[in-house]
Design a protein around this motif. Structure first.
Motif, PDB file in Angstrom:
ATOM      1  N   ASP A  17       0.634  -1.192  -0.069  1.00  0.00           N
ATOM      2  CA  ASP A  17      -0.010   0.075  -0.075  1.00  0.00           C
ATOM      3  C   ASP A  17       0.735   1.251   0.154  1.00  0.00           C
ATOM      4  O   ASP A  17       0.652   2.269  -0.710  1.00  0.00           O
ATOM      5  N   LEU A  18       2.004   1.231   0.647  1.00  0.00           N
ATOM      6  CA  LEU A  18       2.720   2.430   0.870  1.00  0.00           C
ATOM      7  C   LEU A  18       3.566   2.688  -0.429  1.00  0.00           C
ATOM      8  O   LEU A  18       3.483   3.852  -0.768  1.00  0.00           O
ATOM      9  N   VAL A  19       4.113   1.631  -1.210  1.00  0.00           N
ATOM     10  CA  VAL A  19       4.838   1.937  -2.511  1.00  0.00           C
ATOM     11  C   VAL A  19       4.054   2.242  -3.508  1.00  0.00           C
ATOM     12  O   VAL A  19       4.394   2.954  -4.149  1.00  0.00           O
ATOM     13  N   GLU A  20       2.848   1.549  -3.340  1.00  0.00           N
ATOM     14  CA  GLU A  20       1.859   2.052  -4.754  1.00  0.00           C
ATOM     15  C   GLU A  20       1.279   3.420  -4.615  1.00  0.00           C
ATOM     16  O   GLU A  20       1.071   3.943  -5.565  1.00  0.00           O
ATOM     17  N   ARG A  21       1.208   3.978  -3.444  1.00  0.00           N
ATOM     18  CA  ARG A  21       0.608   5.314  -3.415  1.00  0.00           C
ATOM     19  C   ARG A  21       2.012   6.391  -3.494  1.00  0.00           C
ATOM     20  O   ARG A  21       1.663   7.534  -3.646  1.00  0.00           O
ATOM     21  N   ALA A  22       3.167   5.819  -3.287  1.00  0.00           N
ATOM     22  CA  ALA A  22       4.422   6.701  -3.481  1.00  0.00           C
ATOM     23  C   ALA A  22       4.679   7.374  -4.427  1.00  0.00           C
ATOM     24  O   ALA A  22       4.515   6.648  -5.597  1.00  0.00           O
ATOM     25  N   PRO A  23       4.647   8.635  -4.566  1.00  0.00           N
ATOM     26  CA  PRO A  23       4.961   9.378  -6.019  1.00  0.00           C
ATOM     27  C   PRO A  23       6.344   8.699  -6.665  1.00  0.00           C
ATOM     28  O   PRO A  23       7.261   8.149  -5.725  1.00  0.00           O
ATOM     29  N   SER A  44      13.075  -3.747  -3.656  1.00  0.00           N
ATOM     30  CA  SER A  44      13.748  -4.989  -4.541  1.00  0.00           C
ATOM     31  C   SER A  44      14.292  -6.116  -3.522  1.00  0.00           C
ATOM     32  O   SER A  44      14.179  -7.103  -3.651  1.00  0.00           O
ATOM     33  N   HIS A  45      15.086  -5.525  -2.502  1.00  0.00           N
ATOM     34  CA  HIS A  45      15.640  -6.222  -1.502  1.00  0.00           C
ATOM     35  C   HIS A  45      14.280  -7.168  -0.700  1.00  0.00           C
ATOM     36  O   HIS A  45      14.515  -8.352  -0.545  1.00  0.00           O
ATOM     37  N   ARG A  77      13.209  -3.018 -12.915  1.00  0.00           N
ATOM     38  CA  ARG A  77      11.934  -3.258 -12.772  1.00  0.00           C
ATOM     39  C   ARG A  77      11.167  -2.125 -12.005  1.00  0.00           C
ATOM     40  O   ARG A  77      11.638  -1.472 -11.168  1.00  0.00           O
ATOM     41  N   SER A  78       9.945  -1.979 -12.379  1.00  0.00           N
ATOM     42  CA  SER A  78       8.967  -0.987 -11.682  1.00  0.00           C
ATOM     43  C   SER A  78       8.433  -1.451 -10.535  1.00  0.00           C
ATOM     44  O   SER A  78       8.596  -2.511 -10.140  1.00  0.00           O
ATOM     45  N   VAL A  79       7.941  -0.499  -9.868  1.00  0.00           N
ATOM     46  CA  VAL A  79       7.097  -0.854  -8.637  1.00  0.00           C
ATOM     47  C   VAL A  79       6.072  -1.749  -8.793  1.00  0.00           C
ATOM     48  O   VAL A  79       5.803  -2.826  -8.174  1.00  0.00           O
TER      49      VAL A  79
END
Length: 220
Positions: A17-23, A44-45, A77-79
């Motif tokens: 949820d955090l990374v998908e919302r992050a600009p 990635s890690h 790779r993208s998010v």
């Protein structure tokens, strides 16, 4: 009640949820707790840990070469792609945790807070998983300072002493800060500033459980 697989999947969803919302700018920004990595590198890690664990490729020491390879393999790779890979191994991770133990909970709890520090998104500091990791690393600290007189960590609701007897030094801080200090995510300067009794200097090396203490203060 602590259920490792449930707690791992809950933390995974919070991170997603955090990374998908992050600009995009935030995804490309540095992580204060892991200054050599960006937010995307840290993700990635985290994905790479899961992929390696379910593939049976997990060294005992989680060494730097192992973690660096996870990041490098996912450099382009993208998010969205990283999240898709991670979701694809969720069931296998749950099965691994149920059969082989809860070590993956340590990684995801620690790195969720690293990520929150980078994104300025406070939260999840008092989950059953966070408490479990805190207590596990408190035991490790006790072993590292066993030759010293007792140390007391005094939080808002949680208090811990490394051994029986009167403490020779006392650190007083928030529960969340103490938990992060136990996983080497607080600086020596912060530990000194929270010392309300005794001399913390002999104990500082004990807090370097996961590597050197950060050179700058960290906050989440």
């Amino acid at each position: 009640m602590f259920d490792a697989s449930t707690e791992w999947t809950a933390a995974q969803q919070r991170v997603i949820d955090l990374v998908e919302r992050a600009p995009a700018a935030a995804v490309a920004s540095s992580v204060p707790a892991c200054p050599d990595w960006t937010v995307r590198d840290l993700l990635s890690h985290m994905v790479g840990i899961g992929a390696d664990v379910v593939a049976g490729h997990e060294p005992d020491d989680h060494n730097e070469a192992w973690t660096a390879a996870q990041v490098e393999a996912r450099r382009d790779r993208s998010v969205t792609e990283l999240v898709a890979e991670w979701r694809g191994i969720t069931d296998a991770m749950v099965a691994h945790i149920r059969s082989s133990g809860d070590r993956p909970v340590n990684d995801i709890v620690i790195h969720e807070q690293d990520l929150r520090g980078a994104l300025g998104a406070h939260g999840a500091t008092d989950t059953p998983a966070a408490q479990h990791v805190r207590d596990r690393f408190a035991e490790r600290l006790a072993g590292r300072i066993a030759e010293l007189p007792p140390l007391e960590l005094r939080g808002q609701r949680w208090t811990w002493r490394s051994a029986d007897g009167d403490p020779a030094a006392v650190i007083a801080a928030t529960d969340a800060d103490l938990a992060r200090a136990l996983v080497s995510r607080r600086s020596a300067a912060q530990l000194r500033s929270w010392t309300v009794a005794g001399d913390i200097e002999p104990y500082l090396e004990g807090f370097a459980i996961l590597g050197d203490l950060p050179s700058t203060d960290l906050h989440e």
